[in-house]
Enzyme design. Structure first.
Site, PDB file in Angstrom:
ATOM      1  N   GLY A 206      31.698  32.493  40.637  1.00 63.23           N
ATOM      2  CA  GLY A 206      31.585  33.362  41.798  1.00 63.23           C
ATOM      3  C   GLY A 206      31.924  32.696  43.117  1.00 63.23           C
ATOM      4  O   GLY A 206      32.529  33.314  43.994  1.00 63.23           O
TER       5      GLY A 206
ATOM      6  N   THR B  47      35.316  38.448  37.054  1.00 61.21           N
ATOM      7  CA  THR B  47      34.310  37.611  36.407  1.00 61.21           C
ATOM      8  C   THR B  47      34.768  36.162  36.479  1.00 61.21           C
ATOM      9  O   THR B  47      35.965  35.889  36.418  1.00 61.21           O
ATOM     10  CB  THR B  47      34.086  38.009  34.934  1.00 61.21           C
TER      11      THR B  47
ATOM     12  N   ARG C  75      20.424  32.566  44.752  1.00 59.35           N
ATOM     13  CA  ARG C  75      21.891  32.448  44.810  1.00 59.35           C
ATOM     14  C   ARG C  75      22.540  33.814  44.538  1.00 59.35           C
ATOM     15  O   ARG C  75      22.114  34.568  43.675  1.00 59.35           O
ATOM     16  CB  ARG C  75      22.358  31.426  43.767  1.00 59.35           C
ATOM     17  N   VAL C  76      23.552  34.135  45.306  1.00 60.46           N
ATOM     18  CA  VAL C  76      24.297  35.378  45.096  1.00 60.46           C
ATOM     19  C   VAL C  76      25.744  35.017  44.823  1.00 60.46           C
ATOM     20  O   VAL C  76      26.339  34.208  45.551  1.00 60.46           O
ATOM     21  CB  VAL C  76      24.204  36.299  46.342  1.00 60.46           C
TER      22      VAL C  76
ATOM     23  N   THR D 243      29.397  38.204  32.684  1.00 62.13           N
ATOM     24  CA  THR D 243      29.339  39.339  33.617  1.00 62.13           C
ATOM     25  C   THR D 243      30.155  40.493  33.054  1.00 62.13           C
ATOM     26  O   THR D 243      31.150  40.275  32.378  1.00 62.13           O
ATOM     27  CB  THR D 243      29.945  38.874  34.951  1.00 62.13           C
TER      28      THR D 243
ATOM     29  N   ASP E 228      29.822  36.451  43.467  1.00 62.20           N
ATOM     30  CA  ASP E 228      30.853  37.354  43.992  1.00 62.20           C
ATOM     31  C   ASP E 228      30.646  38.812  43.579  1.00 62.20           C
ATOM     32  O   ASP E 228      31.084  39.726  44.280  1.00 62.20           O
ATOM     33  CB  ASP E 228      32.234  36.907  43.496  1.00 62.20           C
TER      34      ASP E 228
HETATM   35  N1  ASP Z   1      30.995  35.963  38.742  1.00 60.96           N
HETATM   36  C1  ASP Z   1      29.630  35.884  38.329  1.00 60.96           C
HETATM   37  C2  ASP Z   1      28.810  35.224  39.412  1.00 60.96           C
HETATM   38  O1  ASP Z   1      29.244  34.259  39.975  1.00 60.96           O
HETATM   39  C3  ASP Z   1      29.433  35.135  37.058  1.00 60.96           C
HETATM   40  C4  ASP Z   1      30.281  35.570  35.892  1.00 60.96           C
HETATM   41  O2  ASP Z   1      31.314  36.197  36.046  1.00 60.96           O
HETATM   42  O3  ASP Z   1      29.873  35.295  34.759  1.00 60.96           O
HETATM   43  O4  ASP Z   1      27.719  35.635  39.680  1.00 60.96           O
END
Ligand code: ASP
Length: 307
Positions: free
Chosen positions: A232, A229, A206-207, A178, A209
């Site tokens: 999430g 990041t 799915r969502v 991310t 953070d």
């Molecule tokens: N935080 C992001 C999510 O859960 C994933 C990531 O940081 O790579 O969607």
């Protein structure tokens, strides 16, 4: 309640500069992998160039955040825009959030065609009276002037390989990518943005953070701008970005201490990851409890990237 982790795992890097225009970016927290460090360094520097040039030209913190994020969304090695992680059904569903220190915020989830998801977040913020939008229609994207691509444009061979690997060998949720940026402009205004493809092999719908204000992204002129990041689900449970800002604002903690305590809580929820934080006044901080974190920062007196 989760057992809090232990500060010893948290690594913090603090900028030297305390004031003036500054840009911090991240390209994801994760585990040591076989990513091409040269390409990542180059693209982190390109993102810093683009965003910092805006700050030097007198642009707002928000404009600098968007300029830096565009570069990383277009670069295929990051998990955002082109190169986003694939869902269990092999498509790209992207999320983004943009928040200004004045409290204005926009976010979108489930994006499959917007070339630069951060532009959709900005459109929700500036062109609607809403905060969070799920799966905007083609007509809405067109009305907001968003450039679109086929879903195929976003899918890289490397992400296909990672999906097959996750489906055959079990998920590896330690690998992230991310991207995010926090900036402070010449007027001292701060802003934060985050853009992601989520987690490889996540269920359709799915969502994480990243698009949730207060969880993966937050900015408040009275405290800090934050982009996160990591896993999430843990960042949502800890309301991580807002927790950092509240620790600074209400508990008077230093930015470093607020980051450490919050990442500890995330550890308690069996998650790991990293954050970039920029206060309206003071030094910027990068903190992570994952094995690695890709980040960069630039101010008048310093420029650094780590891949
Ligand atoms: N935080 C992001 C999510 O859960 C994933 C990531 O940081 O790579 O969607």
């Amino acid at each position: 309640m989760p057992e809090p982790g232990n500060h010893a795992r948290v690594i913090t890097i603090t900028t030297e500069a305390e004031d003036g225009p500054m840009l911090l970016i991240h390209g994801g927290a994760g585990s040591r992998g076989n990513h091409n460090a040269e390409e990542v360094d180059r693209d982190l520097n390109r993102a810093l160039d683009a965003g910092y040039a805006r700050l030097k030209a007198g642009a707002s913190a928000e404009e600098a955040v968007i300029a830096a994020i565009h570069v990383m969304e277009d670069a295929p090695e990051f998990n955002a825009g082109r190169g986003a992680a694939l869902t269990s059904d092999g498509i790209v569903q992207m999320d983004a959030c943009l928040m200004d220190g004045d409290g204005s915020v926009g976010a979108a989830t489930g994006l499959g065609t917007a070339r630069n998801p951060i532009d959709v977040a900005q459109a929700v913020k500036d062109k609607t009276k809403h905060v969070l939008f799920a799966e905007p229609t083609a007509q809405e994207l067109a009305d907001w002037g968003i450039e679109t691509e086929d879903n195929e444009y976003f899918i890289t061979d490397e992400r296909r390989r990672q999906l097959v690997n996750a489906q055959n060998n079990g998920d590896d949720w330690q690998k992230h990518g991310t991207i995010g940026a926090v900036a402070r402009d010449a007027q001292g205004h701060i802003a934060a943005g985050t853009s992601t493809g989520g987690i490889t092999n996540q269920m359709h719908g799915r969502v994480g953070d990243s698009p949730l204000p207060g969880c993966g992204t937050f900015a408040d002129q009275r405290s800090v701008a934050v982009s996160c990041t990591g896993i999430g689900e843990a960042f949502i449970k800890a309301v991580a970005a807002n927790q950092i800002a509240s620790r600074v604002r209400f508990a008077g903690q230093s930015v470093e201490d607020a980051a450490k305590a919050t990442l500890d809580e995330i550890d308690g929820y069996h998650g790991d990851g990293g954050v970039i934080i920029l206060p309206a006044k003071g030094r910027g901080v990068v903190a992570y409890n994952s094995e690695t974190m890709k980040f960069g920062f630039r101010s008048e007196s310093e420029s650094k990237v780590q891949s």
